[in-house]
Structures are given as structure tokens and as C-alpha cells.
Design a protein around this motif. Structure first.
Motif, PDB file in Angstrom:
ATOM      1  N   ARG A  83       0.841  -1.214   0.000  1.00 45.64           N
ATOM      2  CA  ARG A  83       0.000   0.000   0.000  1.00 45.64           C
ATOM      3  C   ARG A  83       0.867   1.253   0.000  1.00 45.64           C
ATOM      4  O   ARG A  83       0.559   2.232  -0.689  1.00 45.64           O
ATOM      5  CB  ARG A  83      -0.943  -0.003   1.202  1.00 45.64           C
TER       6      ARG A  83
ATOM      7  N   GLU B  70       0.812   4.178  -2.752  1.00 45.19           N
ATOM      8  CA  GLU B  70       0.531   5.565  -2.374  1.00 45.19           C
ATOM      9  C   GLU B  70       1.702   6.479  -2.731  1.00 45.19           C
ATOM     10  O   GLU B  70       1.501   7.609  -3.191  1.00 45.19           O
ATOM     11  CB  GLU B  70       0.208   5.661  -0.883  1.00 45.19           C
TER      12      GLU B  70
ATOM     13  N   ARG C 256       1.439   7.223  -6.234  1.00 42.85           N
ATOM     14  CA  ARG C 256       0.282   8.072  -6.520  1.00 42.85           C
ATOM     15  C   ARG C 256       0.625   9.539  -6.234  1.00 42.85           C
ATOM     16  O   ARG C 256       0.338  10.412  -7.043  1.00 42.85           O
ATOM     17  CB  ARG C 256      -0.931   7.652  -5.684  1.00 42.85           C
TER      18      ARG C 256
ATOM     19  N   VAL D 203       5.327  10.648   1.546  1.00 47.19           N
ATOM     20  CA  VAL D 203       3.861  10.572   1.510  1.00 47.19           C
ATOM     21  C   VAL D 203       3.271  11.472   2.596  1.00 47.19           C
ATOM     22  O   VAL D 203       2.345  12.243   2.339  1.00 47.19           O
ATOM     23  CB  VAL D 203       3.380   9.106   1.665  1.00 47.19           C
TER      24      VAL D 203
ATOM     25  N   HIS E  10       0.955  14.717   1.801  1.00 46.24           N
ATOM     26  CA  HIS E  10      -0.411  14.757   2.345  1.00 46.24           C
ATOM     27  C   HIS E  10      -0.587  15.916   3.316  1.00 46.24           C
ATOM     28  O   HIS E  10      -1.667  16.512   3.383  1.00 46.24           O
ATOM     29  CB  HIS E  10      -0.762  13.441   3.049  1.00 46.24           C
TER      30      HIS E  10
END
Length: 111
Positions: free
Chosen positions: A7, A11, A14, A74, A78
Motif C-alpha cells: 500500500r 501511495e 500516486r 507521503v 499529504h
């Protein structure tokens, strides 16, 4: 690689929406000083260079430190973006800071 690592890999890829070529060019442009021109493969901030290294790896080649870097990147992206990562204009320094991590906030999300 366990499901959490899988995952994280997904991510990371992404939120890092710049290709390795785009990021490499950006890092060289962003920090164009005489010292960096001597070593263009080391241009830009250390974290940006680590992102570039990870983009050049296959999942099976990742080491534990790579996962730590991926988590940091990440989390940083975010922390400065909405979850949907829709193209957003902002102040230039904000965009440049994100681009040094491999994320261009003006680039549409890939599908």
C-alpha cells in the motif's frame, strides 16, 4: 513485501506524480550552482535525491530505509495537500517545495 508495504508503494507512486526524468531535471534546475553543475546527479535536496533513487528501483530492490523515505514523502505531501490531489495553484515557493519531493500540485492526478 507485506500488504502495508504494498500500500505504501502504491501511495508513494500516486503522490509522486513527476517522472524520474521530470524530477531529475527539476532538481538540477532548482539548484543550479557551480558546485551542482560539477555533480549534476547529486543536485537538489537530499530527500529529493532519495525520491529519485526510489523511482529507479523495482519493488523487490527496496531496502528498509527506502520505506522510511517513502513514508516521510507521503506524509509531507499529504500534510500540504488535500487527499484528492486535484490540481491546485498556490504560492510559488509551496509548489517548488513539493516539486522537490516529486509532486507537482498543478499536474492532474493519473488514473
Amino acid at each position: 513485501m507485506d500488504s502495508g508495504d504494498e500500500r505504501l508503494w502504491d501511495e508513494f507512486h500516486r503522490v509522486v506524480n513527476m517522472s524520474s526524468r521530470e524530477l531529475s531535471e527539476w532538481l538540477r534546475t532548482r539548484s543550479s550552482t557551480p558546485d551542482d553543475e560539477e555533480y549534476p546527479d547529486r543536485a537538489g535536496p537530499h530527500l529529493g535525491q532519495r525520491v529519485l533513487e526510489i523511482l529507479g528501483k523495482r519493488k523487490t530492490d527496496l531496502i528498509p530505509d527506502d520505506f522510511d523515505v517513502m513514508r516521510r514523502v507521503v506524509d509531507k505531501i499529504h500534510g500540504q495537500r488535500r487527499e484528492d490531489l486535484e490540481p491546485t495553484a498556490g504560492e510559488t515557493h509551496w509548489r517548488h517545495r513539493l516539486m522537490s519531493l516529486g509532486h507537482d500540485p498543478l499536474k492532474p492526478p493519473s488514473t
